[in-house]
Write a protein that holds these residues in place. Structure first.
Motif, PDB file in Angstrom:
ATOM      1  N   MET A  75      25.875  19.065 -19.650  1.00 46.48           N
ATOM      2  CA  MET A  75      27.224  18.551 -19.858  1.00 46.48           C
ATOM      3  C   MET A  75      27.932  19.353 -20.947  1.00 46.48           C
ATOM      4  N   LYS A  76      29.238  19.172 -21.019  1.00 47.00           N
ATOM      5  CA  LYS A  76      30.029  19.747 -22.104  1.00 47.00           C
ATOM      6  C   LYS A  76      30.132  18.729 -23.233  1.00 47.00           C
ATOM      7  N   LEU A  77      30.099  19.229 -24.473  1.00 50.85           N
ATOM      8  CA  LEU A  77      30.166  18.349 -25.637  1.00 50.85           C
ATOM      9  C   LEU A  77      31.180  18.915 -26.627  1.00 50.85           C
ATOM     10  N   GLY A 105      35.888  20.646 -33.267  1.00 47.70           N
ATOM     11  CA  GLY A 105      36.673  21.137 -32.146  1.00 47.70           C
ATOM     12  C   GLY A 105      35.999  22.127 -31.225  1.00 47.70           C
ATOM     13  N   ARG A 106      34.767  22.535 -31.522  1.00 46.86           N
ATOM     14  CA  ARG A 106      34.088  23.500 -30.652  1.00 46.86           C
ATOM     15  C   ARG A 106      33.585  22.809 -29.381  1.00 46.86           C
ATOM     16  N   LEU A 107      33.517  23.567 -28.291  1.00 48.16           N
ATOM     17  CA  LEU A 107      33.002  23.050 -27.022  1.00 48.16           C
ATOM     18  C   LEU A 107      31.640  23.686 -26.774  1.00 48.16           C
ATOM     19  N   ARG A 108      30.625  22.844 -26.633  1.00 45.37           N
ATOM     20  CA  ARG A 108      29.259  23.334 -26.472  1.00 45.37           C
ATOM     21  C   ARG A 108      28.682  22.860 -25.134  1.00 45.37           C
ATOM     22  N   ASP A 109      27.763  23.656 -24.587  1.00 49.35           N
ATOM     23  CA  ASP A 109      26.985  23.245 -23.414  1.00 49.35           C
ATOM     24  C   ASP A 109      25.678  22.640 -23.910  1.00 49.35           C
ATOM     25  N   VAL A 110      25.361  21.428 -23.460  1.00 48.59           N
ATOM     26  CA  VAL A 110      24.136  20.773 -23.919  1.00 48.59           C
ATOM     27  C   VAL A 110      23.369  20.219 -22.722  1.00 48.59           C
ATOM     28  N   GLN A 111      22.055  20.168 -22.891  1.00 47.86           N
ATOM     29  CA  GLN A 111      21.184  19.498 -21.928  1.00 47.86           C
ATOM     30  C   GLN A 111      21.009  18.055 -22.404  1.00 47.86           C
ATOM     31  N   LEU A 112      21.565  17.124 -21.650  1.00 53.40           N
ATOM     32  CA  LEU A 112      21.487  15.700 -21.991  1.00 53.40           C
ATOM     33  C   LEU A 112      20.276  15.084 -21.313  1.00 53.40           C
ATOM     34  N   SER A 113      19.467  14.345 -22.080  1.00 48.46           N
ATOM     35  CA  SER A 113      18.324  13.607 -21.536  1.00 48.46           C
ATOM     36  C   SER A 113      18.385  12.186 -22.071  1.00 48.46           C
ATOM     37  N   ASP A 163      24.119  29.172 -26.090  1.00 41.91           N
ATOM     38  CA  ASP A 163      23.709  30.567 -26.205  1.00 41.91           C
ATOM     39  C   ASP A 163      22.824  30.977 -25.036  1.00 41.91           C
ATOM     40  N   ARG A 164      21.962  30.044 -24.588  1.00 39.33           N
ATOM     41  CA  ARG A 164      21.085  30.359 -23.472  1.00 39.33           C
ATOM     42  C   ARG A 164      21.885  30.613 -22.193  1.00 39.33           C
ATOM     43  N   LEU A 165      22.882  29.752 -21.941  1.00 38.72           N
ATOM     44  CA  LEU A 165      23.698  29.942 -20.743  1.00 38.72           C
ATOM     45  C   LEU A 165      24.507  31.238 -20.821  1.00 38.72           C
ATOM     46  N   ARG A 166      24.983  31.561 -22.041  1.00 43.05           N
ATOM     47  CA  ARG A 166      25.727  32.803 -22.207  1.00 43.05           C
ATOM     48  C   ARG A 166      24.824  34.012 -21.938  1.00 43.05           C
ATOM     49  N   THR A 167      23.601  33.946 -22.432  1.00 40.98           N
ATOM     50  CA  THR A 167      22.652  35.039 -22.203  1.00 40.98           C
ATOM     51  C   THR A 167      22.301  35.148 -20.726  1.00 40.98           C
ATOM     52  N   ALA A 186      24.204  34.298 -18.234  1.00 37.20           N
ATOM     53  CA  ALA A 186      25.367  34.875 -17.550  1.00 37.20           C
ATOM     54  C   ALA A 186      25.401  36.390 -17.729  1.00 37.20           C
ATOM     55  N   GLN A 187      25.093  36.852 -18.957  1.00 40.39           N
ATOM     56  CA  GLN A 187      25.048  38.290 -19.204  1.00 40.39           C
ATOM     57  C   GLN A 187      23.944  38.956 -18.386  1.00 40.39           C
ATOM     58  N   LEU A 188      22.795  38.263 -18.283  1.00 38.70           N
ATOM     59  CA  LEU A 188      21.693  38.806 -17.495  1.00 38.70           C
ATOM     60  C   LEU A 188      22.077  38.903 -16.019  1.00 38.70           C
ATOM     61  N   ARG A 189      22.752  37.862 -15.515  1.00 42.61           N
ATOM     62  CA  ARG A 189      23.195  37.919 -14.120  1.00 42.61           C
ATOM     63  C   ARG A 189      24.167  39.074 -13.887  1.00 42.61           C
ATOM     64  N   GLN A 190      25.035  39.321 -14.863  1.00 46.64           N
ATOM     65  CA  GLN A 190      25.972  40.434 -14.727  1.00 46.64           C
ATOM     66  C   GLN A 190      25.229  41.766 -14.721  1.00 46.64           C
ATOM     67  N   LEU A 191      24.218  41.901 -15.598  1.00 41.82           N
ATOM     68  CA  LEU A 191      23.421  43.127 -15.619  1.00 41.82           C
ATOM     69  C   LEU A 191      22.686  43.316 -14.299  1.00 41.82           C
ATOM     70  N   GLN A 192      22.148  42.194 -13.754  1.00 40.00           N
ATOM     71  CA  GLN A 192      21.448  42.293 -12.478  1.00 40.00           C
ATOM     72  C   GLN A 192      22.414  42.701 -11.360  1.00 40.00           C
ATOM     73  N   ALA A 193      23.642  42.159 -11.403  1.00 40.63           N
ATOM     74  CA  ALA A 193      24.638  42.528 -10.394  1.00 40.63           C
ATOM     75  C   ALA A 193      24.991  44.006 -10.504  1.00 40.63           C
ATOM     76  N   ASP A 194      25.154  44.492 -11.735  1.00 42.06           N
ATOM     77  CA  ASP A 194      25.458  45.914 -11.928  1.00 42.06           C
ATOM     78  C   ASP A 194      24.292  46.784 -11.462  1.00 42.06           C
ATOM     79  N   TYR A 195      23.094  46.314 -11.747  1.00 43.66           N
ATOM     80  CA  TYR A 195      21.884  47.032 -11.347  1.00 43.66           C
ATOM     81  C   TYR A 195      21.797  47.111  -9.828  1.00 43.66           C
TER      82      TYR A 195
END
Length: 558
Positions: A275-277, A282-290, A312-316, A318-327
């Motif tokens: 979810m978004k938190l 005022g910052r918007l963060r992605d969190v795993q809610l349990s 940070d994990r989701l951002r990383t 996303a960057q990895l997916r972009q690298l894989q797409a470029d690859y």
């Protein structure tokens, strides 16, 4: 004796210094000296006008005697003797001290009526506990009062053991390396019971129709405790900022609240989602809610919510997916370069047809009596050839273009047929016998068309190159439906096969058996197939040559 204890007048009394307070084994009973409280009670300003009057009154109330039940519940390890003569504040739970002080004041000021004063109080050991306070019969101002706590036994441990257990629990919660909120969701119990009486079974649909209930629930469900990590996550100054309604938790993800309520109503033990938190700064963060819900006989006032910041994990990722797409794109462009001759041949075929049909049309038009019907047929063929050429160019551009993967329902047979476009000339120019066996009524698959074409083309190119210079070479392609509605593609070449020592590393990055190869093709194939939820294998065929197979899950019917 019995007159001193009207609250238990119907029960047999025991002899002893407490004069019958041991009447009920389940009641915690006390005899108290209140002679020292009279200055507080009779003060000119009135005791309730003093902000410290409860402490002043109870600190002057001394213990004369207690029964074994009282000793067990709130007494020290050294037992009853340690309690005698001590102020009641040393042992009486703080949460119910105001009620005790008020009852003592009432029975003393109400003298000589000897009325039993009772009040419901909060207790960790009893359910629905009632505190009773009264004085003994007599004509003088009372120096002694009696009290008893009676209720349904909930916990046979002493108060101090319970408190120690709770303290250990709080320390554990506050020092766990994850953000935790303790929630009291009991107000939802009555709402759920009423909804069930009204015949509501699909809570999700009901919440869609009644969004006001979600807003109301966010107000009445309360945060009762918060550990230091969740304070840091929300950028709060202290835990007190988080105590109160849970509304702030779902400010950026209101739909999450609906799913949390639905899981609770359905009786699930837990619920988890991303979810978004919105933090307090005022910052918007992605969190795993349990969420972990309590079930009887656990404490129903304790629902635990764990929050893991995964921004940070989701951002990383996303960057990895972009690298894989470029690859993958770089590999496709490299592959297109290798197939330039074959591609040129495929494009040249419709262009040659266009030229031939156009020249023929001109001849028909140059006659004294032009054959317009024939010209119309030839023009239609020119249009078909132009469309065919355009489709070829579009497929080549699709292979080379920078694009995000797109999920769509696909037919594997069609993907293989389109992939053959890129290698058909290579196959024909080497006189390779290509055998194709398409399975019928294959389940559709969910995936990216270009990426899956890239896998098939790569496997086809490898099969062609494995038979370089071999006369009467053969390649067999097939598709079929496997177990659990999986779709299977197989390619078997007639080459030398795979060396036994290479089978375990054939899909490894930068592993190659070609002199000019760089070893990214098969590694990329494995990555693409795995991303589609499938598997790919390599083996030596019993009749010789290499056999590559990949399987993909069929798309759900919906």
């Amino acid at each position: 004796m019995a007159a001193a204890f009207p609250f238990f007048a119907d029960h047999e009394q025991e002899a002893g210094p407490l004069r019958g307070v041991n009447l009920l084994e389940s009641a915690a009973c006390w005899e108290l000296d209140v002679s020292g409280t009279l200055p507080v009670i009779t003060s000119n300003t009135g005791p309730t006008d003093r902000p410290d009057w409860i402490e002043a009154l109870l600190s002057r109330t001394r213990i004369i005697d207690v029964n074994q039940r009282a000793v067990h519940l709130v007494g020290p390890y050294s037992g009853r003797k340690r309690m005698i003569g001590q102020p009641i504040t040393a042992f009486w739970p703080a949460e119910s001290q105001p009620a005790l002080a008020q009852l003592i004041m009432q029975v003393v000021t109400d003298f000589p009526h000897h009325t039993v004063k009772t009040r419901k109080v909060t207790s960790l050991q009893f359910g629905g506990p009632i505190l009773a306070v009264w004085t003994a019969d007599g004509g003088e101002q009372p120096d002694t009062v009696f009290l008893a706590v009676q209720g349904t036994q909930l916990d046979d441990r002493s108060l101090w053991l319970v408190r120690a257990s709770e303290e250990r629990y709080r320390n554990l919660i506050h020092h766990l390396p994850s953000a935790l909120l303790q929630i009291d969701s009991r107000p939802m119990t009555a709402i759920f019971e009423q909804l069930r009486r009204d015949g509501i079974t699909d809570i999700a649909a009901y919440l869609d129709e009644t969004p006001a209930l979600i807003s109301h629930s966010r107000q009445i469900v309360q945060v009762t405790d918060a550990n230091r990590d969740v304070v840091q996550l929300f950028a709060a100054d202290c835990a007190d900022q988080l105590i109160g309604s849970v509304d702030f938790l779902f400010a950026a993800s209101p739909d999450t609240a609906k799913r949390v309520i639905a899981a609770h109503f359905d009786g699930r033990r837990s619920h988890a989602e991303i979810m978004k938190l919105r933090t307090f700064d005022g910052r918007l963060r992605d969190v795993q809610l349990s969420v972990t819900y309590p079930t009887p006989p656990e404490r129903l006032d304790v629902t635990l919510i764990s929050l893991e910041d995964i921004t940070d994990r989701l951002r990383t990722e996303a960057q990895l997916r972009q690298l894989q797409a470029d690859y993958a794109r770089a590999a496709r462009i490299s592959m297109l370069g290798e197939l330039a001759t074959s591609i040129a041949h495929e494009v040249n075929q419709p262009l040659s047809a266009i030229v031939t049909n156009a020249e023929t049309s001109l001849r028909w038009l140059s006659r004294d009596e032009p054959n317009l019907a024939k010209v119309g047929q030839l023009t239609a063929r020119i249009a078909d050839s132009a469309r065919h050429a355009s489709n070829i160019v579009q497929r080549i551009r699709g292979m080379a273009a920078r694009r995000a993967p797109e999920q769509a329902l696909l037919d594997l047979n069609q993907i293989v047929d389109e992939a053959l476009l890129f290698v058909r000339h290579e196959v024909e120019s080497r006189s390779i016998d290509l055998s194709i066996g398409f399975g019928q009524d294959l389940p559709r698959i969910l995936g990216d068309r270009v990426l899956l074409q890239q896998v098939v083309v790569n496997l086809l190119v490898n099969a062609v190159q494995a038979q370089s210079g071999k006369p009467q070479a053969q390649i067999e392609l097939s598709t079929e439906t496997g177990a659990d509605s999986r779709v299977i593609f197989s390619i078997h070449d007639d080459g030398p096969g795979i060396a036994e020592q290479d089978l375990d590393r054939i899909f490894g990055s930068f592993f190659t058996t070609k002199d000019e190869g760089i070893g990214i093709g098969l590694a990329l194939c494995q990555s693409i197939i795995a991303a589609h939820g499938g598997t790919i294998t390599a083996a030596n065929h019993p009749e010789g040559g290499a056999l590559f197979r990949f399987s993909l899950p069929g798309a759900p019917e919906e």
